[in-house]
Design a protein around this motif. Sequence first.
Motif, PDB file in Angstrom:
ATOM      1  N   ASN A  43       0.835  -1.200   0.000  1.00  0.00           N
ATOM      2  CA  ASN A  43       0.000   0.000   0.000  1.00  0.00           C
ATOM      3  C   ASN A  43       0.870   1.250   0.000  1.00  0.00           C
ATOM      4  OD1 ASN A  43      -1.682   2.087   0.476  1.00  0.00           O
ATOM      5  ND2 ASN A  43      -2.556   1.295   2.378  1.00  0.00           N
ATOM      6  N   PRO A  44       1.320   1.673  -1.200  1.00  0.00           N
ATOM      7  CA  PRO A  44       2.259   2.782  -1.309  1.00  0.00           C
ATOM      8  C   PRO A  44       1.725   4.081  -0.718  1.00  0.00           C
ATOM      9  CG  PRO A  44       1.358   2.168  -3.458  1.00  0.00           C
ATOM     10  CD  PRO A  44       0.878   1.148  -2.485  1.00  0.00           C
ATOM     11  N   HIS A  45       0.427   4.323  -0.905  1.00  0.00           N
ATOM     12  CA  HIS A  45      -0.180   5.575  -0.445  1.00  0.00           C
ATOM     13  C   HIS A  45       0.036   5.747   1.056  1.00  0.00           C
ATOM     14  CE1 HIS A  45      -4.013   7.957   0.575  1.00  0.00           C
ATOM     15  NE2 HIS A  45      -3.131   8.799   0.097  1.00  0.00           N
ATOM     16  N   THR A  80     -12.921  -5.216   7.778  1.00  0.00           N
ATOM     17  CA  THR A  80     -11.761  -4.652   7.083  1.00  0.00           C
ATOM     18  C   THR A  80     -11.237  -3.429   7.833  1.00  0.00           C
ATOM     19  OG1 THR A  80     -12.684  -5.390   4.973  1.00  0.00           O
ATOM     20  CG2 THR A  80     -10.933  -3.744   4.871  1.00  0.00           C
ATOM     21  N   LEU A  81     -12.159  -2.600   8.281  1.00  0.00           N
ATOM     22  CA  LEU A  81     -11.787  -1.422   9.077  1.00  0.00           C
ATOM     23  C   LEU A  81     -11.063  -1.848  10.354  1.00  0.00           C
ATOM     24  CD1 LEU A  81     -15.078   0.662   8.762  1.00  0.00           C
ATOM     25  CD2 LEU A  81     -12.785   1.548   8.266  1.00  0.00           C
ATOM     26  N   ALA A  82     -11.647  -2.815  11.066  1.00  0.00           N
ATOM     27  CA  ALA A  82     -11.070  -3.261  12.330  1.00  0.00           C
ATOM     28  C   ALA A  82      -9.653  -3.799  12.092  1.00  0.00           C
ATOM     29  CB  ALA A  82     -11.954  -4.328  12.956  1.00  0.00           C
ATOM     30  N   ASP A  83      -9.530  -4.570  11.043  1.00  0.00           N
ATOM     31  CA  ASP A  83      -8.252  -5.180  10.716  1.00  0.00           C
ATOM     32  C   ASP A  83      -7.198  -4.115  10.395  1.00  0.00           C
ATOM     33  OD1 ASP A  83      -7.081  -7.799  10.280  1.00  0.00           O
ATOM     34  OD2 ASP A  83      -6.799  -7.109   8.203  1.00  0.00           O
ATOM     35  N   HIS A  84      -7.585  -3.167   9.567  1.00  0.00           N
ATOM     36  CA  HIS A  84      -6.653  -2.139   9.121  1.00  0.00           C
ATOM     37  C   HIS A  84      -6.291  -1.173  10.252  1.00  0.00           C
ATOM     38  CE1 HIS A  84      -4.736   0.624   6.283  1.00  0.00           C
ATOM     39  NE2 HIS A  84      -5.431   1.618   6.831  1.00  0.00           N
ATOM     40  N   LEU A  85      -7.290  -0.733  10.988  1.00  0.00           N
ATOM     41  CA  LEU A  85      -7.046   0.301  12.001  1.00  0.00           C
ATOM     42  C   LEU A  85      -6.419  -0.268  13.279  1.00  0.00           C
ATOM     43  CD1 LEU A  85     -10.388   2.338  11.624  1.00  0.00           C
ATOM     44  CD2 LEU A  85      -8.183   2.799  10.514  1.00  0.00           C
ATOM     45  N   SER A  86      -6.539  -1.572  13.468  1.00  0.00           N
ATOM     46  CA  SER A  86      -6.008  -2.162  14.708  1.00  0.00           C
ATOM     47  C   SER A  86      -4.474  -2.172  14.731  1.00  0.00           C
ATOM     48  CB  SER A  86      -6.554  -3.574  14.904  1.00  0.00           C
ATOM     49  OG  SER A  86      -6.076  -4.409  13.868  1.00  0.00           O
ATOM     50  N   ASP A  87      -3.858  -1.897  13.592  1.00  0.00           N
ATOM     51  CA  ASP A  87      -2.400  -1.755  13.587  1.00  0.00           C
ATOM     52  C   ASP A  87      -1.949  -0.617  14.507  1.00  0.00           C
ATOM     53  OD1 ASP A  87      -2.224  -3.750  11.761  1.00  0.00           O
ATOM     54  OD2 ASP A  87      -1.758  -2.464  10.042  1.00  0.00           O
ATOM     55  N   GLN A 278      -8.467   2.902   4.532  1.00  0.00           N
ATOM     56  CA  GLN A 278      -7.250   3.713   4.447  1.00  0.00           C
ATOM     57  C   GLN A 278      -7.553   5.197   4.591  1.00  0.00           C
ATOM     58  OE1 GLN A 278      -5.839   2.267   0.679  1.00  0.00           O
ATOM     59  NE2 GLN A 278      -4.655   0.602   1.608  1.00  0.00           N
ATOM     60  N   GLU A 279      -8.629   5.637   3.934  1.00  0.00           N
ATOM     61  CA  GLU A 279      -8.991   7.054   4.010  1.00  0.00           C
ATOM     62  C   GLU A 279      -9.361   7.436   5.446  1.00  0.00           C
ATOM     63  OE1 GLU A 279      -8.628   9.004   1.433  1.00  0.00           O
ATOM     64  OE2 GLU A 279      -9.490  10.866   2.207  1.00  0.00           O
TER      65      GLU A 279
END
Lengths: 317, 317
Positions: A43-45, A80-87, A278-279
Amino acid sequence: MSFVMKSMPSSLAVAASATSTGQISSLQTFHSLLGQQHRQRPNPHRTNLRSIHNGQHRDLKTKSNKHVLILGSRGVLGSTLADHLSDEWNILGADVVPSQDSFNDYIRLPQHGSVADLSLCLYRGISQHIGDKKLDAIICASGGWAGDVDPDIGSGGEEEEEEYVKEAAGVVERMMRVNYYPVVAGSLVGQKFMNRGGMFIIIGASAALSPTPGMIGYGSSKAAAHHYLQTFGADTPVTSVGILPLMLDTPANRAMLAGDDDNDDRYTKLVKPIQIAQEIGEWIRNPHLRPHSGSLVKVIAKNRKDGSGGAAFHLVR
Amino acid sequence: MSFVMKSMPSSLAVAASATSTGQISSLQTFHSLLGQQHRQRPNPHRTNLRSIHNGQHRDLKTKSNKHVLILGSRGVLGSTLADHLSDEWNILGADVVPSQDSFNDYIRLPQHGSVADLSLCLYRGISQHIGDKKLDAIICASGGWAGDVDPDIGSGGEEEEEEYVKEAAGVVERMMRVNYYPVVAGSLVGQKFMNRGGMFIIIGASAALSPTPGMIGYGSSKAAAHHYLQTFGADTPVTSVGILPLMLDTPANRAMLAGDDDNDDRYTKLVKPIQIAQEIGEWIRNPHLRPHSGSLVKVIAKNRKDGSGGAAFHLVR
């Protein structure tokens, strides 16, 4: 007697469940699949923005002390949100399905009952899980889609007509329950549990900016959610934003389009849940990138067939 | 523990009941008073139009065989409509309060229960009263107003906060029940019982065309009703129109403004129920005067203190 749901107008509508009554989100079975895909894709962005905002760069293992509540956390988008934001952040999930092991912090919500029941359950769950702390973001990722019941089916006599009226009324009520009431519950607990400078985010539907023939109950419930968000955003110290995709890229929506994935341009316009995640991550991380409070933001996806591409976020109003 | 409703922003909001839970309309006690006033006031506009459309002039004792259903027929607006339109047409009333003698044809609707319950009760009531005949107009004059619960009241501790959340959620749900679901029920039975060329009319709120701080639940329910009407109007062989006053001239709304009637300009902007009733009468009588189906029509009143004046009907969209 059963009624067939009208097929969905091409490239309209958002989200998850058209089948099960009263569920806030229902496609949790696809979670692991989607999660895997997203983790493996570079995810380059995101990397880029992290290097710009060096001060905020963090080891993925070291979380901030920020807390994010995700309503509908077991749906395709929510997970997907939970997975991404939990980082980076502590996730508190909430949904109507039974808990599994993926989150320690999870609130099981009632599938039926009044808006007050839903709101109180959420209030108590948050209170129990975060205690004296505050939430930095509430994301309402729950929702569902159902098309109108075909009126021609109810033309066979009084009994069929009654069945049509009953079914059609049920769809309208269910749409309000899954698409509008969780927004209300989230906003009410938000007033009590959110930090100043926090974010309240809902998922609307760009289809509902115009009349929605074929899905009148769905469109009206999203219109109510839009109005609620615009009013709530004008009135509170948190930044409230509605994200309005045309159609999410979920297995259920792909199945509904029922075209040929490789040669059908409509699929490139599907908004991937990770693009929204991501946004939202950027908005939580960087307050200066947020839209103004009370705004509705349309998401236009332009994905290429090789999986590359992106989504543009345009202010509607 | 009781909560104070926020006072209404000046000159916003429509309609009837802010006090009683779940009523479709509640101000039936003022019916006879309003009815008397209207009968005694000469109405040059109506007389004038009747003389223009001579072919349609009828002795007031001789009704046409047209049938008009009024939802919320016992409220201030609904009873004014019933009173005015019953000169020419057969009125079938429907409301949640017990029947009185003023209409022979009256359907008692359930105050609680699902949208399906409401719709089925309406379906069966119509079927019983008009049999094989059809309706020429359905007017949804039901509705209610409530402002937001004041969030400051819930800041005294956990118990008070829970009470706030519960009360606020209750207001939001009640607004949807009184302002949106009757529109849905009316449209569903309309599909079955209306003549081609009939009219389906709802009462919206021009306030809900923008965010509605101080009355978020009310505004969102009216926004849902507007979206529903616009979609329904695009899709059916009847002419569907939403009438959007700023604020109706009812005793309850006058009390809410709480100004000095004689020296307060806001009162001249209140839309009188009879002004709406007269316009709807024209539309039923003269199809060429109707707005296009799916349109929302704002009503702007300019009443003078001597009781003269009028209301202008402007197309919103």
